[in-house]
Design a protein around this motif. Sequence first.
Motif, PDB file in Angstrom:
ATOM      1  N   GLY A 198       0.801  -1.219   0.000  1.00  0.00           N
ATOM      2  CA  GLY A 198       0.000   0.000   0.000  1.00  0.00           C
ATOM      3  C   GLY A 198       0.833   1.267   0.000  1.00  0.00           C
ATOM      4  O   GLY A 198       0.468   2.267  -0.619  1.00  0.00           O
ATOM      5  N   LYS A 199       1.989   1.230   0.663  1.00  0.00           N
ATOM      6  CA  LYS A 199       2.828   2.437   0.708  1.00  0.00           C
ATOM      7  C   LYS A 199       3.494   2.722  -0.636  1.00  0.00           C
ATOM      8  O   LYS A 199       3.986   3.825  -0.870  1.00  0.00           O
TER       9      LYS A 199
ATOM     10  N   ASP B  92      -4.210  -3.173  -0.123  1.00  0.00           N
ATOM     11  CA  ASP B  92      -3.396  -2.948   1.068  1.00  0.00           C
ATOM     12  C   ASP B  92      -3.484  -1.488   1.525  1.00  0.00           C
ATOM     13  O   ASP B  92      -3.403  -1.204   2.717  1.00  0.00           O
ATOM     14  N   PHE B  93      -3.664  -0.579   0.588  1.00  0.00           N
ATOM     15  CA  PHE B  93      -3.864   0.832   0.942  1.00  0.00           C
ATOM     16  C   PHE B  93      -5.230   1.037   1.609  1.00  0.00           C
ATOM     17  O   PHE B  93      -5.398   1.919   2.450  1.00  0.00           O
TER      18      PHE B  93
ATOM     19  N   ARG C  74       2.749   9.921  -5.682  1.00  0.00           N
ATOM     20  CA  ARG C  74       2.623  10.233  -4.249  1.00  0.00           C
ATOM     21  C   ARG C  74       3.873  10.817  -3.631  1.00  0.00           C
ATOM     22  O   ARG C  74       3.798  11.529  -2.631  1.00  0.00           O
TER      23      ARG C  74
ATOM     24  N   ARG D 200      -6.764  10.603   2.380  1.00  0.00           N
ATOM     25  CA  ARG D 200      -5.765   9.631   2.864  1.00  0.00           C
ATOM     26  C   ARG D 200      -6.431   8.323   3.301  1.00  0.00           C
ATOM     27  O   ARG D 200      -5.806   7.273   3.282  1.00  0.00           O
TER      28      ARG D 200
ATOM     29  N   LEU E 172       1.729   2.299  -3.512  1.00  0.00           N
ATOM     30  CA  LEU E 172       0.646   2.601  -4.439  1.00  0.00           C
ATOM     31  C   LEU E 172       0.829   3.996  -5.043  1.00  0.00           C
ATOM     32  O   LEU E 172       1.067   4.963  -4.312  1.00  0.00           O
TER      33      LEU E 172
ATOM     34  N   LEU F  80      -4.160  11.401  -2.603  1.00  0.00           N
ATOM     35  CA  LEU F  80      -4.108  10.427  -1.510  1.00  0.00           C
ATOM     36  C   LEU F  80      -3.171  10.850  -0.374  1.00  0.00           C
ATOM     37  O   LEU F  80      -3.074  10.162   0.639  1.00  0.00           O
TER      38      LEU F  80
END
Length: 200
Positions: free
Chosen positions: A39-40, A92-93, A47, A66, A42, A60
């Motif tokens: 997720g981190k 996962d995000f 980002r 967020r 993504l 995001l």
Amino acid sequence: MEKFVRLEGIAAPLPLTNVDTDMIIPKQFLKTIKRSGLGKALFYELRYNEDGSENPDFILNREPWRKASILVAGENFGCGSSREHAPWALLDFGIRCIIAPSFADIFYNNCFQNGILPVKLPKAEVDRLMAVAESDMPELAVDLEKQQIEAPNGVTIPFDIDPFRKHCLLEGLDDIGLTLQKLDVIEAFEKDYAERFPWL
């Protein structure tokens, strides 16, 4: 796989067309076969800045998006290579539903296999939901049982979904889960086969 019945959450707008799987999760993060921790990464290049700091302009990275669990996107979402890491990273995000006018076929199927609901809607309807996602009240409710999306302003938009796909999401069944539903039949076959062909 987690069941999907009704989802109420923050909707994040991503008004881009042809978002490919490399944009969703770049190739350098494909070394793992674990579904967690992605997720981190993504939308990594959108980002983060080159020094690794967050890009404050990316949706995001801003409140309240967020915590988005719904993504409203442009046409042909998930095109490019068939990497399953793309739905893994989204899930996962925290993204459980993606709404877009169209999806790449492989990505679309991979979403269902991972408990994500991809909703296809006409562009005009997506534009209406995009406006909600960009507003001060970017909340939507996605009701799979009723096959409808509900906005805070009272707007309700129906959507179509294949009945089998709907059943699998409502019950939380991926291919393994579907197979295990026939476990008694499989075990009976294996027992009979072993008795009939004991030399194998």
